[in-house]
Scaffold this motif. Structure first.
Motif, mmCIF file in Angstrom:
data_model
loop_
_atom_site.group_PDB
_atom_site.id
_atom_site.type_symbol
_atom_site.label_atom_id
_atom_site.label_comp_id
_atom_site.label_asym_id
_atom_site.label_seq_id
_atom_site.Cartn_x
_atom_site.Cartn_y
_atom_site.Cartn_z
ATOM 1 N N LEU A 1 0.844 -1.190 0.000
ATOM 2 C CA LEU A 1 0.000 0.000 0.000
ATOM 3 C C LEU A 1 0.883 1.245 0.000
ATOM 4 N N LEU B 1 -10.666 -0.709 -0.814
ATOM 5 C CA LEU B 1 -9.930 0.476 -0.403
ATOM 6 C C LEU B 1 -10.935 1.581 -0.135
ATOM 7 N N CYS C 1 -6.219 5.939 4.761
ATOM 8 C CA CYS C 1 -6.626 5.030 3.687
ATOM 9 C C CYS C 1 -6.594 3.616 4.261
ATOM 10 N N VAL D 1 -7.436 -0.573 4.017
ATOM 11 C CA VAL D 1 -7.591 -1.721 3.126
ATOM 12 C C VAL D 1 -8.163 -2.875 3.942
#
Length: 250
Positions: free
Chosen positions: A132, A170, A215, A217
């Protein structure tokens, strides 16, 4: 026609059952149930487990594959290959795991831990490494900034192969962990044709100083990794926007 005895029927039943078990084992191996998915943020160190290790690592070979038609040996029978580009960043753990330091976006891909027994190839254990990476634009004169979040995942073309099969998602969340949506007019969230890229454009307010955006995941609804960005007020001689200052790996 001779009727089958109960013993003959039971024998046929057992043979059929064994056949189903064997078929099930083959299907399980083909579907990759024993494969491991590892998520890491760029710049971190990672350990890739070898789930089929034997009594020592002299039988262990690690193979790297980023594209479907290419493969490189990183470790051969417990010995690190000399011509490997990443040689200085690689090491073999005491449990035959593969350690990679200072992960970059070039390290994503498929890794195979293979065992050789008496010179014959044995079982394989697969590890998919997902990396990532988050980047950003400079804060504009109109006080807005755009964050780019990208998951480097095998296979890259198309990325949605691994995303759909593993239910990888995501998304951006605010400092309180609430998922950001398009309903807030000062956020513009967009996804490209590649589901492994998601961007967030923020119209900044005064109270956004030191505020975090993350962010996240997830894989099958379980958080795997999160990269945090913090906005700083613009000051002479300093960058108004910091690099990742925190990540969470599950």
């Amino acid at each position: 026609m001779k009727r089958k005895t109960e013993k003959e029927k039971m024998s046929e039943y057992h043979l059929c059952l064994l056949g189903l078990i064997a078929l099930s084992s083959l299907l399980t191996g083909a579907s990759g149930v024993n494969e491991t998915h590892v998520f890491i943020s760029s710049g971190e160190n990672v350990r890739l487990p070898c789930n089929n290790t034997l009594h020592d690592c002299k039988s262990t070979t690690w193979i790297y594959n980023r594209f479907r038609d290419s493969a490189d040996e990183l470790i051969n029978l417990g010995i690190k290959m000399k011509d490997t580009e990443r040689r200085e960043r690689l090491s073999l753990g005491s449990d035959c795991s593969l350690n990679i330091n200072n992960i970059s976006t070039e390290d994503y891909g498929s890794y195979t831990c293979r065992q050789y027994v008496n010179g014959q190839q044995g079982t394989d254990a697969g590890v998919y490494l997902h990396v990532l990476h988050v980047s950003q634009t400079e804060i504009s004169a109109g006080l807005s900034v755009t964050l780019f979040c990208q998951l480097y995942s095998y296979p890259r073309v198309p990325c949605d192969d691994s995303v759909s099969s593993e239910r990888i998602q995501l998304f951006w969340v605010n400092q309180a962990g609430v998922k950001l949506t398009r309903s807030d007019s000062r956020y513009q969230i967009s996804s490209s044709s590649d589901p492994c890229i998601i961007t967030l454009n923020i119209i900044l307010l005064n109270e956004d100083h030191n505020r975090e955006w993350r962010c996240n995941v997830t894989q099958r609804d379980q958080l795997k990794i999160s990269v945090t960005y913090t906005v700083k007020s613009s000051e002479p001689g300093t960058k108004p926007f910091q690099s990742p200052d925190n990540y969470t790996r599950v």
